[in-house]
Design an enzyme around this catalytic site. Structure first.
Site, short mmCIF file in Angstrom:
data_model
loop_
_atom_site.label_atom_id
_atom_site.label_comp_id
_atom_site.label_asym_id
_atom_site.label_seq_id
_atom_site.Cartn_x
_atom_site.Cartn_y
_atom_site.Cartn_z
N MET A 124 -4.42 -3.37 3.33
CA MET A 124 -3.04 -3.67 3.87
C MET A 124 -3.03 -2.53 4.72
O MET A 124 -3.40 -1.26 4.58
CB MET A 124 -2.18 -3.33 2.54
CG MET A 124 -2.04 -4.49 1.65
SD MET A 124 -0.77 -4.63 0.33
CE MET A 124 -1.09 -6.03 -0.38
N SER A 135 -0.15 -1.64 8.31
CA SER A 135 1.19 -2.09 8.85
C SER A 135 0.74 -2.93 10.16
O SER A 135 1.37 -3.83 10.63
CB SER A 135 2.11 -1.05 9.58
OG SER A 135 2.37 -0.07 8.61
N ARG A 136 -0.55 -2.79 10.77
CA ARG A 136 -1.00 -3.61 11.84
C ARG A 136 -1.40 -4.99 11.55
O ARG A 136 -1.65 -5.69 12.57
CB ARG A 136 -2.10 -2.52 12.67
CG ARG A 136 -1.80 -1.47 13.30
CD ARG A 136 -3.13 -0.94 14.16
NE ARG A 136 -2.52 0.13 15.02
CZ ARG A 136 -2.75 1.49 14.73
NH1 ARG A 136 -3.25 1.90 13.56
NH2 ARG A 136 -2.33 2.41 15.61
N GLN A 157 -8.70 10.72 7.80
CA GLN A 157 -7.41 11.24 8.16
C GLN A 157 -7.30 12.25 6.79
O GLN A 157 -6.74 13.43 6.92
CB GLN A 157 -6.18 10.44 8.27
CG GLN A 157 -4.76 10.85 8.16
CD GLN A 157 -3.79 9.76 8.36
OE1 GLN A 157 -3.48 9.54 9.67
NE2 GLN A 157 -3.10 9.37 7.22
N GLY A 213 0.80 -1.13 0.16
CA GLY A 213 0.05 0.05 -0.09
C GLY A 213 0.79 1.31 0.02
O GLY A 213 0.64 2.25 -0.68
N HIS A 214 1.98 1.29 0.99
CA HIS A 214 2.84 2.25 0.91
C HIS A 214 3.25 2.61 -0.53
O HIS A 214 3.65 3.57 -0.93
CB HIS A 214 3.69 2.15 1.92
CG HIS A 214 3.30 2.10 3.38
ND1 HIS A 214 3.37 1.21 4.33
CD2 HIS A 214 2.80 3.31 4.18
CE1 HIS A 214 2.77 1.55 5.49
NE2 HIS A 214 2.47 2.84 5.42
N GLY A 232 -3.19 7.53 1.92
CA GLY A 232 -4.19 6.43 1.53
C GLY A 232 -5.58 6.69 1.88
O GLY A 232 -6.03 7.09 2.83
N GLN A 233 -6.34 5.90 1.16
CA GLN A 233 -7.64 6.16 1.22
C GLN A 233 -8.55 5.26 2.24
O GLN A 233 -9.56 5.59 2.91
CB GLN A 233 -8.36 5.80 -0.08
CG GLN A 233 -10.11 5.76 -0.02
CD GLN A 233 -10.59 7.20 0.22
OE1 GLN A 233 -10.15 7.90 -0.38
NE2 GLN A 233 -11.58 7.11 1.10
N LYS A 234 -7.40 4.41 2.69
CA LYS A 234 -8.03 3.72 3.87
C LYS A 234 -8.27 4.54 5.09
O LYS A 234 -9.11 4.21 5.90
CB LYS A 234 -6.86 2.30 4.27
CG LYS A 234 -7.39 1.80 5.46
CD LYS A 234 -6.33 0.41 5.75
CE LYS A 234 -5.17 1.01 6.22
NZ LYS A 234 -5.05 1.61 7.69
O1 PAF Z 1 -1.01 7.23 8.38
C1 PAF Z 1 -0.07 7.56 8.83
O2 PAF Z 1 0.65 6.44 8.77
C2 PAF Z 1 0.19 8.44 9.96
O3 PAF Z 1 -1.20 8.86 10.49
C3 PAF Z 1 0.91 9.64 9.43
C4 PAF Z 1 -0.16 10.25 8.23
C5 PAF Z 1 2.13 9.15 8.86
C6 PAF Z 1 1.05 10.61 10.58
O4 PAF Z 1 1.80 10.12 11.66
#
Ligand code: PAF
Length: 279
Positions: free
Chosen positions: A184, A186-187, A153, A36-37, A147-149
């Site tokens: 996807m 990280s968690r 945010q 995803g990243h 990301g849209q997930k």
């Molecule tokens: O989405 C994330 O990984 C975090 O919330 C971010 C935008 C890097 C801020 O710490």
């Protein structure tokens, strides 16, 4: 790939790039990078001359009972992935460099951040907007990719950019999913084998709600019940499910497109979020 560890060095390098006429794209991350990243990095590379990935597990966006200590960390792996993906600079500041002991200045968005994850995680978005503002100040990007997930945010950051006049174009990229639909994250690395089996119920539930919407269901409560039932059947613990306007993030009894069905659930002790558009 250059490794940069302080805001001052980041600002100096970014200034040099800008003087040379280079456009900069930033991909803010908390590391433990996944495909995803990497999809965000590909977009960043297509949109600018220089791609910076920031890697910082931001303590101020975690509540006291949340998983800051357990959040996955793999800075060597992240570095290798960034290098292979053609990232120009990895901005990896230390926590002490980001937050002085007597740090006391915050960026607070007060409307879009109120509900959904903002209600479940008090203070979370204040931490996010503050750290993203600091990253923008350090990197001075022309473009930033999210990301849209993390749909809420993304909206909160777009609002911050507008309200505080950041000269940054925010791009929100589609969610990248595993073969079974799990978004996807990280968690996901923290999921037990059992929780990993349960986790696709989150996406399945959202898909069923979207299907019901497409078949004419417009009652928010009925759509939310579809997601909740799917999660319950899988043995997950629901944090919230809601159908909201995609512009205001406010909920109405009757759904009016463009809307968003969003949910958060605990799979074991891991909290995951996901969402789908209702158009
Ligand atoms: O989405 C994330 O990984 C975090 O919330 C971010 C935008 C890097 C801020 O710490």
């Amino acid at each position: 790939m250059t490794l940069i560890e302080s805001a001052r060095d980041m600002q100096g390098q970014a200034q040099a790039w800008r003087r040379a006429g280079r456009r900069i794209a930033l991909v803010p991350t908390m590391g433990a990078l996944h495909d995803g990243h990497l999809s965000l990095v590909r977009i960043a590379r297509a949109e600018a001359d220089i791609t910076v990935v920031s890697l910082f597990v931001n303590p101020t966006q975690f509540g006291p009972a949340e998983d800051f200590a357990a959040y996955p960390r793999d800075s060597d792996g992240d570095r290798r992935l960034c290098e292979a993906a053609g990232v120009d600079a990895l901005y990896h500041p230390a926590a002490a460099a980001m937050y002085a002991e007597d740090f006391s200045t915050w960026v607070n968005e007060e409307s879009l951040s109120r509900d959904l994850c903002g209600a479940s995680r008090p203070g979370h978005f204040r931490g996010v907007t503050t750290v993203v503002a600091k990253l923008f100040n350090a990197v001075g990007p022309d473009v930033a990719v999210f990301g849209q997930k993390d749909a809420q945010q993304a909206l909160v950051i777009e609002r911050m950019v507008r309200d505080l006049d950041y000269p940054v174009r925010v791009i929100v990229a589609p969610t990248v999913r595993e073969a079974d639909g799990l978004a996807m994250s990280s968690r996901n690395r923290r999921l037990s084998a059992e929780a990993r089996q349960q986790a696709p119920a989150l996406y399945r539930g959202l898909c069923r709600a979207r299907e019901a919407f497409e078949n004419g269901e417009r009652r928010a409560a009925a759509l939310e019940a579809v997601v909740a039932a799917e999660l319950r059947a899988a043995g997950a613990r629901l944090d919230y499910v809601t159908v909201v306007s995609r512009r205001t993030l406010r909920r109405g009894e009757t759904v009016v497109a463009p809307a968003l069905v969003a949910a958060a659930a605990f799979l074991g002790d891991v909290r995951l979020i996901d969402n789908l558009f209702l158009d």
